[in-house]
Structures are given as structure tokens and as C-alpha cells.
Design an enzyme around this catalytic site. Structure first.
Site, PDB file in Angstrom:
ATOM      1  NE  ARG A  61      21.253  44.008  36.919  1.00  0.00           N
ATOM      2  CZ  ARG A  61      21.735  42.853  37.320  1.00  0.00           C
ATOM      3  NH1 ARG A  61      20.937  41.844  37.569  1.00  0.00           N
ATOM      4  NH2 ARG A  61      23.038  42.691  37.471  1.00  0.00           N
ATOM      5  CE  LYS A 232      38.768  32.833  44.195  1.00  0.00           C
ATOM      6  NZ  LYS A 232      37.963  31.889  43.427  1.00  0.00           N
ATOM      7  N   GLY A 389      30.165  45.245  39.657  1.00  0.00           N
ATOM      8  CA  GLY A 389      30.422  44.306  40.754  1.00  0.00           C
ATOM      9  C   GLY A 389      30.263  44.909  42.135  1.00  0.00           C
ATOM     10  N   GLY A 412      30.294  41.662  34.817  1.00  0.00           N
ATOM     11  CA  GLY A 412      31.122  40.906  33.871  1.00  0.00           C
ATOM     12  C   GLY A 412      31.289  41.624  32.551  1.00  0.00           C
TER      13      GLY A 412
HETATM   14  P1  AMP Z   1      35.299  40.502  43.710  1.00  0.00           P
HETATM   15  O1  AMP Z   1      33.973  39.819  43.442  1.00  0.00           O
HETATM   16  O2  AMP Z   1      36.487  39.770  43.202  1.00  0.00           O
HETATM   17  O3  AMP Z   1      35.280  41.958  43.365  1.00  0.00           O
HETATM   18  O4  AMP Z   1      35.480  40.408  45.269  1.00  0.00           O
HETATM   19  C1  AMP Z   1      34.626  41.008  46.162  1.00  0.00           C
HETATM   20  C2  AMP Z   1      34.765  40.284  47.461  1.00  0.00           C
HETATM   21  O5  AMP Z   1      36.103  40.368  47.896  1.00  0.00           O
HETATM   22  C3  AMP Z   1      33.912  40.898  48.542  1.00  0.00           C
HETATM   23  O6  AMP Z   1      32.928  39.977  48.921  1.00  0.00           O
HETATM   24  C4  AMP Z   1      34.898  41.155  49.677  1.00  0.00           C
HETATM   25  O7  AMP Z   1      34.418  40.759  50.930  1.00  0.00           O
HETATM   26  C5  AMP Z   1      36.078  40.291  49.285  1.00  0.00           C
HETATM   27  N1  AMP Z   1      37.337  40.771  49.849  1.00  0.00           N
HETATM   28  C6  AMP Z   1      37.850  42.013  49.741  1.00  0.00           C
HETATM   29  N2  AMP Z   1      38.985  42.112  50.439  1.00  0.00           N
HETATM   30  C7  AMP Z   1      39.205  40.920  51.009  1.00  0.00           C
HETATM   31  C8  AMP Z   1      40.204  40.413  51.867  1.00  0.00           C
HETATM   32  N3  AMP Z   1      41.241  41.170  52.262  1.00  0.00           N
HETATM   33  N4  AMP Z   1      40.109  39.123  52.264  1.00  0.00           N
HETATM   34  C9  AMP Z   1      39.074  38.362  51.867  1.00  0.00           C
HETATM   35  N5  AMP Z   1      38.085  38.781  51.059  1.00  0.00           N
HETATM   36  C10 AMP Z   1      38.144  40.052  50.629  1.00  0.00           C
END
Ligand code: AMP
Length: 436
Positions: A61, A232, A389, A412
């Protein structure tokens, strides 16, 4: 300066990303003459620190802010840098006071001096007599850094009084903190209200972020393939919905894919699922069908009998996962299908990993997707945006960040921009000065 109604009308148009980028407005840094001026520069120096000696462990950064700093100094300006660091108000000491030792921005001074090659004077307050005096005494080419903006109650509330005190330190306001442009805070948004149109602009980093986001949101070259992953659906609901209006192919991987699988009647064992988003997942499938968007879910998965790198694993169809097993990465068929689509794309947006890439046994899907994005960029001439992210962490970890077109610095903020939202920090730059 009071802005005429016709100019204000024009400013209203700046609320649209395309207009901000395409107009030759006076919010471009190149149009401001910094010679002999003091610039109040909001940067994002919220960098990770070593827990023992507070040294900077990742200076990305700071590096990304250097072009703007250098530009202003080379023109003969001086700079008052300001940033937040961490969440001091959320992590107060036992006696209720701010943990200044932990959250002081002084920690980053050695790293900044190393990278910049000029002395940086540190001011141990953000506003006040000392800050005013130090700012007033700044000479051409000199740099000072204010204390953590979040040591002040008024930062997060966007307090006008605090913002006005910040504004009083300088002649020009420059916002280069894309990572916090979605926050309506005093140093990112309110402060801009105290400068007129000739005295405020985006920094080079923020402008680049907007330009690159616009390449995928405004008339992208086709085929346009978006890859969305991560844990999610709820976090990326709006993004998925918006993308269905824009893309040719939407690839959904990661944990969020299993909510879709279950909603479509599949058996997903112990995989991640947000039951309350299943209806929404089905709505998205229906929308994709109506719009003729090629919506790809992982037809097979690497499944494990525990959330651990040591768990037993096998490949299973993503809609036939037994109880006691969970999908932690995309399977071999899905890898091929996803990467083939990515390789033929001309515009690519990637946000979120395909699996639990932090664990080596479930990192392969993310790695192959990253390599396919790099290949499409290099050999296919595609424009590729890594939209913040964990996909940024993944592309850096794989050493591929230089082989894609643009890696965003804002998680974000980029998400909100791609969702079609107006970022308060961007909007404030297009508005006139408040009469004080
Ligand atoms: P996000 O912050 O929503 O982009 O999510 C990223 C996180 O999702 C990472 O820490 C990954 O380990 C997790 N992730 C990705 N695929 C899976 C999965 N199939 N089951 C559980 N966690 C997951």
C-alpha cells in the site's frame, strides 16, 4: 469560492463512473499546479505490522501511493500525509484509552523514508496547534505525516469540525486512498467539502482504480467472463446480480457455490451453505437463463472429511456430496471447464478464491484459475482485473500479479464500485465547496 449553479449541475454528472473517467474535468492531478502549495494527501497506509517490533510486513500500500507523493514533490509542493491504521477505537486499552503505542502511524515512518528517500517529519497529533505549526512551516519538497486519523472520534462519524481542522492545514486536498473511498469518514469524504474544484483532486492510484474498474463496467470487450468465489453468497449477492446484466459467462466457485447446488436440489454434505440465500441463488440461476448468460457452477469438487489440510480427500460431483464430507475446492472437470472459458475471454473480472486456498490441498483450483487469467492476458490480449480481497492475496502468493492487467488495492471499495454503488469519497470530489 462559490460554484455557479451551471457548474454544480455539471458536477452532478461526475457521480457516474464513466463520466468521472472520461471527462477532462479539473479533478485530475495533472491539472493542479502544486508548486509552493501544501497538499493534504489522504493515503491508505493501513499496512500489516509485525506484532513484536511493529515493523511493516507488507509495504504494497505504501508503494502504490508513491507515484502521487513523488508527483507533488517534483512539482515543488509539500505534503501533509494522513491515513488511518487499524481499528484503535475498537481495541481500546483496559482503562478505556486508545492504545497509541500499538496504533501510532509512527511505526510506518522508517519504511516510508526507505521507499521515498526523503525525510518524513512525524506529527504526534492529527489536528491541533502542533499540526498547524508543523504544516505552516513545511517547505517545498518536504513531507510530514499526521498521527492516525482514527485516534479522533470525529473521523468515523465524518465530523465537519474535525474535517475543517484538517482542511485548514493545506491549500489542496488530494485523495489517493481508494481502499477507504467507500467510507464516509472525515478524512476521506467530509474534508473534500472544504476545498473548491480547483483545489481538490484524486491521486494517481485512486484515479487508476476508477479507470480500471470502468474498463469492465463500461462497454467491456467480449466475451466478458467474471469469476466470483469466496465463502459466502451473502457478501457478493449484489455483485452477482449486477454482473448478470453485464457478462457473457459468470463462473461461481468457492464455498458460495454449494448454496446454489443445494438450492438446485443437490446433496452437499457438510459443505458451506446459507439456507436463507437459497431462494436468491435460484433467482440468480433464473435470471442468468433469461439473460442468456452462461452461468457455470463447479460440477465436481475436491471433498474432504474435515476442514483441515490433513483431512482425507476425494473428488465427487458437487451435487452428490455425502454427509460428513465437504467441498473445499473445485474438482478436475470444473477446473477444465472454468479455465477453458477464461482462456477465451477478452475481459476478465476475478473476485474471490475457488476453494480454501490457504490450505495447500485445496489451493489447486484457485491456482489454475489464476494461471488461466494470466495466460488470457498475456497470450489472448484480454484485459484482466483482480478485484480485491482474497483473490489479490492468491495472485500475489502465486507470483502472478505482474501478469494480469490490474490488481486492485481496495477490497470493499472495489466491490461497491462493481456493484454500481457511488463511493462517498469519489462523490465528494465532484461536489462544490461548502460555504463556511
Ligand atoms: P471471501 O472473503 O468471501 O472472498 O472468502 C474468502 C474465503 O473463502 C477464503 O478464506 C477461503 O478459504 C474461503 N473459501 C473458499 N472456498 C471455500 C469452501 N469451499 N469452503 C469453505 N471456505 C471456502
Amino acid at each position: 469560492m462559490i460554484i455557479s449553479p451551471s457548474k454544480l449541475k455539471l458536477r452532478g454528472r461526475f457521480l457516474f463512473l464513466q463520466d468521472i473517467v472520461e471527462s477532462n474535468s479539473n479533478i485530475n492531478i495533472m491539472d493542479i499546479n502544486f508548486s509552493g502549495k501544501r497538499a493534504l494527501l489522504r493515503v491508505d497506509f493501513n499496512v500489516p505490522l509485525n506484532k513484536e517490533n511493529f515493523s511493516v510486513t507488507d509495504d504494497t500500500r505504501i508503494r502504490r501511493a508513491l507515484p502521487t507523493i513523488t508527483h507533488i514533490l517534483e512539482e515543488g509542493g509539500s505534503i501533509i500525509l494522513m491515513s488511518h491504521l487499524g481499528r484503535p477505537m475498537k481495541k481500546l486499552k483496559e482503562d478505556g484509552s486508545i492504545d497509541k503505542e500499538k496504533f501510532t502511524l509512527k511505526h510506518i515512518v522508517p519504511c516510508l523514508v526507505d521507499l521515498l528517500g526523503v525525510e518524513v517529519k512525524f506529527c504526534d497529533e492529527t489536528v491541533g496547534e502542533k499540526a498547524t505549526e508543523m504544516a505552516a512551516n513545511l517547505k517545498r519538497g518536504q513531507v510530514m505525516l499526521l498521527e492516525n486519523t482514527r485516534f479522533n472520534e470525529g473521523e468515523k462519524t465524518g465530523d465537519p469540525e474535525f474535517a475543517q481542522a484538517l482542511a485548514a492545514l493545506a491549500d489542496v486536498y488530494v485523495n489517493d486512498a481508494f481502499g477507504t473511498a467507500h467510507r464516509e469518514h472525515a478524512s476521506t469524504t467530509t474534508v473534500a467539502n472544504y476545498f473548491d474544484e480547483e483545489h481538490k483532486c484524486f491521486g494517481e492510484l485512486l484515479e487508476n482504480e476508477l479507470k480500471n474498474a470502468a474498463k469492465v463496467t463500461n462497454n467491456p470487450e467480449r466475451p466478458f467472463v467474471a469469476i466470483v468465489g469466496g465463502a459466502k453468497v451473502s457478501d457478493k449477492m449484489l455483485l452477482l446480480d449486477r454482473l448478470l446484466d453485464q457478462v457473457d459467462t459468470l463462473i461461481v466457485g468457492g464455498g458460495m457455490a454449494y448454496t446454489f447446488m443445494k438450492a438446485q436440489g443437490g446433496q452437499i454434505g457438510n459443505s458451506l451453505c446459507e439456507e436463507d440465500r437459497m431462494e436468491l441463488a435460484n433467482d440468480l440461476v433464473t435470471k442468468a437463463r433469461k439473460k442468456g448468460v452462461n452461468l457455470l457452477l463447479p460440477s465436481d469438487s475436491v471433498v474432504a472429511d474435515g476442514f483441515s489440510n490433513d483431512a482425507n480427500t476425494r473428488i465427487a460431483p458437487s451435487n452428490m456430496i455425502e454427509d460428513g464430507w465437504m467441498g473445499l475446492d473445485i474438482g478436475v472437470y470444473a477446473q477444465n471447464e472454468f479455465t477453458n472459458n477464461i482462456r477465451s475471454a477478452k475481459t476478465i473480472l476475478w473476485n474471490g478464491p475457488m476453494g480454501v486456498f490457504e490450505m495447500s490441498n485445496f489451493a489447486n483450483g484457485t491456482k489454475l484459475v489464476a494461471q488461466a487469467v494470466a495466460e488470457a492476458t498475456k497470450s489472448g490480449g484480454a484485459f484482466s482485473l483482480i478485484g480485491g480481497g482474497d483473490s489479490v492475496a492468491a495472485i500475489n502468493q502465486l507470483g502472478l500479479s505482474k501478469q494480469v492487467s490490474y490488481v486492485s488495492t481496495g477490497g470493499g471499495a472495489m466491490l461497491e464500485l462493481l456493484e454500481g454503488k457511488e463511493l462517498p469519497g469519489v462523490k465528494a470530489m465532484g461536489e462544490g465547496k461548502l460555504e463556511s
